[in-house]
Motif scaffolding. Structure first.
Motif, PDB file in Angstrom:
ATOM      1  N   THR A 115       5.574 -26.595 -23.758  1.00  8.84           N
ATOM      2  CA  THR A 115       5.825 -25.644 -22.674  1.00  8.84           C
ATOM      3  C   THR A 115       6.397 -26.360 -21.452  1.00  8.84           C
ATOM      4  OG1 THR A 115       4.000 -24.224 -23.413  1.00  8.84           O
ATOM      5  CG2 THR A 115       4.796 -23.910 -21.170  1.00  8.84           C
ATOM      6  N   ALA A 116       5.773 -27.484 -21.094  1.00 10.30           N
ATOM      7  CA  ALA A 116       6.256 -28.254 -19.935  1.00 10.30           C
ATOM      8  C   ALA A 116       7.657 -28.797 -20.190  1.00 10.30           C
ATOM      9  CB  ALA A 116       5.282 -29.395 -19.633  1.00 10.30           C
ATOM     10  N   LEU A 117       7.880 -29.327 -21.393  1.00  9.12           N
ATOM     11  CA  LEU A 117       9.189 -29.887 -21.720  1.00  9.12           C
ATOM     12  C   LEU A 117      10.264 -28.807 -21.725  1.00  9.12           C
ATOM     13  CD1 LEU A 117      10.885 -32.309 -22.663  1.00  9.12           C
ATOM     14  CD2 LEU A 117      10.253 -31.731 -25.022  1.00  9.12           C
ATOM     15  N   GLY A 118       9.972 -27.679 -22.336  1.00 10.57           N
ATOM     16  CA  GLY A 118      10.948 -26.589 -22.403  1.00 10.57           C
ATOM     17  C   GLY A 118      11.317 -26.073 -21.030  1.00 10.57           C
ATOM     18  N   TYR A 119      10.321 -25.997 -20.142  1.00 11.65           N
ATOM     19  CA  TYR A 119      10.603 -25.531 -18.789  1.00 11.65           C
ATOM     20  C   TYR A 119      11.541 -26.488 -18.066  1.00 11.65           C
ATOM     21  CZ  TYR A 119       9.751 -23.186 -14.337  1.00 11.65           C
ATOM     22  OH  TYR A 119       9.902 -22.468 -13.169  1.00 11.65           O
ATOM     23  N   GLY A 120      11.372 -27.794 -18.316  1.00 13.01           N
ATOM     24  CA  GLY A 120      12.172 -28.776 -17.604  1.00 13.01           C
ATOM     25  C   GLY A 120      13.531 -29.058 -18.216  1.00 13.01           C
ATOM     26  N   LEU A 121      13.742 -28.689 -19.466  1.00 15.52           N
ATOM     27  CA  LEU A 121      15.020 -28.966 -20.114  1.00 15.52           C
ATOM     28  C   LEU A 121      16.125 -28.061 -19.555  1.00 15.52           C
ATOM     29  CD1 LEU A 121      13.973 -29.391 -23.873  1.00 15.52           C
ATOM     30  CD2 LEU A 121      14.783 -31.173 -22.303  1.00 15.52           C
ATOM     31  N   PRO A 122      17.348 -28.553 -19.500  1.00 13.97           N
ATOM     32  CA  PRO A 122      18.468 -27.746 -18.992  1.00 13.97           C
ATOM     33  C   PRO A 122      18.983 -26.775 -20.045  1.00 13.97           C
ATOM     34  CG  PRO A 122      19.268 -29.908 -19.603  1.00 13.97           C
ATOM     35  CD  PRO A 122      17.775 -29.942 -19.804  1.00 13.97           C
ATOM     36  N   LEU A 123      18.096 -25.897 -20.499  1.00 18.93           N
ATOM     37  CA  LEU A 123      18.459 -24.904 -21.507  1.00 18.93           C
ATOM     38  C   LEU A 123      18.455 -23.526 -20.877  1.00 18.93           C
ATOM     39  CD1 LEU A 123      16.255 -26.192 -24.478  1.00 18.93           C
ATOM     40  CD2 LEU A 123      18.708 -26.552 -24.154  1.00 18.93           C
ATOM     41  N   GLN A 124      19.386 -22.690 -21.296  1.00 20.18           N
ATOM     42  CA  GLN A 124      19.491 -21.349 -20.749  1.00 20.18           C
ATOM     43  C   GLN A 124      18.635 -20.377 -21.566  1.00 20.18           C
ATOM     44  OE1 GLN A 124      21.002 -20.612 -17.883  1.00 20.18           O
ATOM     45  NE2 GLN A 124      21.447 -22.812 -17.749  1.00 20.18           N
ATOM     46  N   PRO A 125      17.827 -19.545 -20.885  1.00 14.43           N
ATOM     47  CA  PRO A 125      16.955 -18.599 -21.593  1.00 14.43           C
ATOM     48  C   PRO A 125      17.692 -17.368 -22.093  1.00 14.43           C
ATOM     49  CG  PRO A 125      16.689 -18.336 -19.243  1.00 14.43           C
ATOM     50  CD  PRO A 125      17.640 -19.511 -19.433  1.00 14.43           C
ATOM     51  N   ASP A 126      18.815 -17.585 -22.749  1.00 16.18           N
ATOM     52  CA  ASP A 126      19.548 -16.466 -23.352  1.00 16.18           C
ATOM     53  C   ASP A 126      20.152 -16.955 -24.663  1.00 16.18           C
ATOM     54  OD1 ASP A 126      21.565 -18.141 -22.478  1.00 16.18           O
ATOM     55  OD2 ASP A 126      22.234 -16.824 -20.866  1.00 16.18           O
ATOM     56  N   GLY A 127      20.900 -16.113 -25.311  1.00 19.68           N
ATOM     57  CA  GLY A 127      21.504 -16.493 -26.579  1.00 19.68           C
ATOM     58  C   GLY A 127      20.449 -16.736 -27.650  1.00 19.68           C
ATOM     59  N   PRO A 128      20.591 -17.821 -28.422  1.00 23.20           N
ATOM     60  CA  PRO A 128      19.636 -18.107 -29.501  1.00 23.20           C
ATOM     61  C   PRO A 128      18.203 -18.254 -29.012  1.00 23.20           C
ATOM     62  CG  PRO A 128      21.602 -19.477 -29.724  1.00 23.20           C
ATOM     63  CD  PRO A 128      21.695 -18.794 -28.393  1.00 23.20           C
ATOM     64  N   LEU A 129      18.005 -18.836 -27.817  1.00 28.19           N
ATOM     65  CA  LEU A 129      16.649 -19.000 -27.306  1.00 28.19           C
ATOM     66  C   LEU A 129      16.015 -17.652 -26.971  1.00 28.19           C
ATOM     67  CD1 LEU A 129      16.857 -22.177 -25.064  1.00 28.19           C
ATOM     68  CD2 LEU A 129      15.476 -21.860 -27.111  1.00 28.19           C
ATOM     69  N   ALA A 130      16.813 -16.717 -26.480  1.00 36.57           N
ATOM     70  CA  ALA A 130      16.291 -15.385 -26.191  1.00 36.57           C
ATOM     71  C   ALA A 130      15.844 -14.700 -27.480  1.00 36.57           C
ATOM     72  CB  ALA A 130      17.346 -14.537 -25.481  1.00 36.57           C
ATOM     73  N   ILE A 131      16.625 -14.886 -28.535  1.00 34.44           N
ATOM     74  CA  ILE A 131      16.258 -14.313 -29.831  1.00 34.44           C
ATOM     75  C   ILE A 131      14.973 -14.949 -30.345  1.00 34.44           C
ATOM     76  CG2 ILE A 131      16.974 -14.047 -32.238  1.00 34.44           C
ATOM     77  CD1 ILE A 131      19.868 -13.979 -31.253  1.00 34.44           C
TER      78      ILE A 131
END
Length: 250
Positions: A169-185
């Motif tokens: 959870t901590a790592l995912g929050y800090g990574l430069p990933l956008q909460p849309d596209g495949p991650l939103a799915i």
């Protein structure tokens, strides 16, 4: 989990085939054995936690609240369900109800573990129960059938799961990933994915068919008038209620 702690304190006899608590212990050897067995969950829970962390950032939750959510609630299923209910003004009461409903199974787990570890001191068992997970409960139950019941094994099996989930959870929050596209799915599918992982442990043969069928039909009907998350919760409540009234054992 809090529900497991409460159930542990209750002298319930839900599961008939239990290892006598008199043989219970809490050993370093058990911890090491459980930790090694559960190491694969460090990766699987970590990946799921990354998705959850990115999703929490996407709904505007701060880093500290997001991590605390995974530490305090520490329930992938409940967190995934409440994530689907998130809004600009989060519906607190429905979220609490959702958490209670999705975590009700820990009452059964806690009662079972009381049969295994009931004679151990509470100052040993209660902190361990905070890190209880579905998989660590199943692993501990299986290990207790082969060896003496060992609370150290439960803690060891739970540790990689907790580290993976909270750390992810901590790592995912800090990574430069956008909460849309495949991650939103992926985030949208998290509730169904976590519930699917519970199905094998809940299957009781032909007696499970009718409660599951009632739950599915109810969920489909309710989904016509309410949000999918509520449909899932109400459907599950109907199926569970029928099973309890029929006198099914855990």
């Amino acid at each position: 989990m809090a529900a497991a702690v409460v159930a542990y304190l209750m002298p319930m006899a839900i599961i008939n085939e239990a290892i006598p608590a008199a043989t219970a212990r809490c050993s370093r050897a058990g911890f090491k054995r459980g930790f090694v067995k559960a190491l694969p969950f460090l990766l699987s829970n970590g990946l799921a936690g990354v998705v959850m962390g990115v999703a929490y950032r996407g709904v505007g939750l701060g880093f500290v609240p997001a991590v605390l959510f995974s530490v305090v609630v520490y329930s992938a299923t409940a967190q995934a369900v409440t994530l689907g209910m998130w809004a600009a003004a989060p519906p607190i009461i429905p979220m609490v109800i959702a958490c209670v409903a999705t975590n009700a199974r820990y009452l059964v787990m806690g009662a079972h573990l009381h049969q295994l570890f009931g004679r151990l001191r509470k100052r040993i068992t209660l902190p361990i129960l905070f890190f209880l997970a579905d998989a660590s409960w199943l692993m501990t139950t299986a290990d207790a059938e082969r060896n003496d019941a060992d609370a150290g094994y439960l803690l060891g099996a739970s540790a990689p799961m907790a580290i993976g989930w909270v750390g992810g959870t901590a790592l995912g929050y800090g990574l430069p990933l956008q909460p849309d596209g495949p991650l939103a799915i992926a985030a949208a599918l998290l509730p169904a994915a976590f519930i699917a992982t519970l199905l094998p442990s809940q299957w009781r043969g032909k007696r499970s068919i009718l409660p599951w069928l009632l739950a599915a039909i109810t969920a489909v009907l309710v989904s016509r008038f309410m949000a999918p998350n509520w449909a899932m919760l109400i459907g599950g409540a109907v199926g569970t209620g029928f099973s309890m009234l029929r006198g099914d054992h855990a």
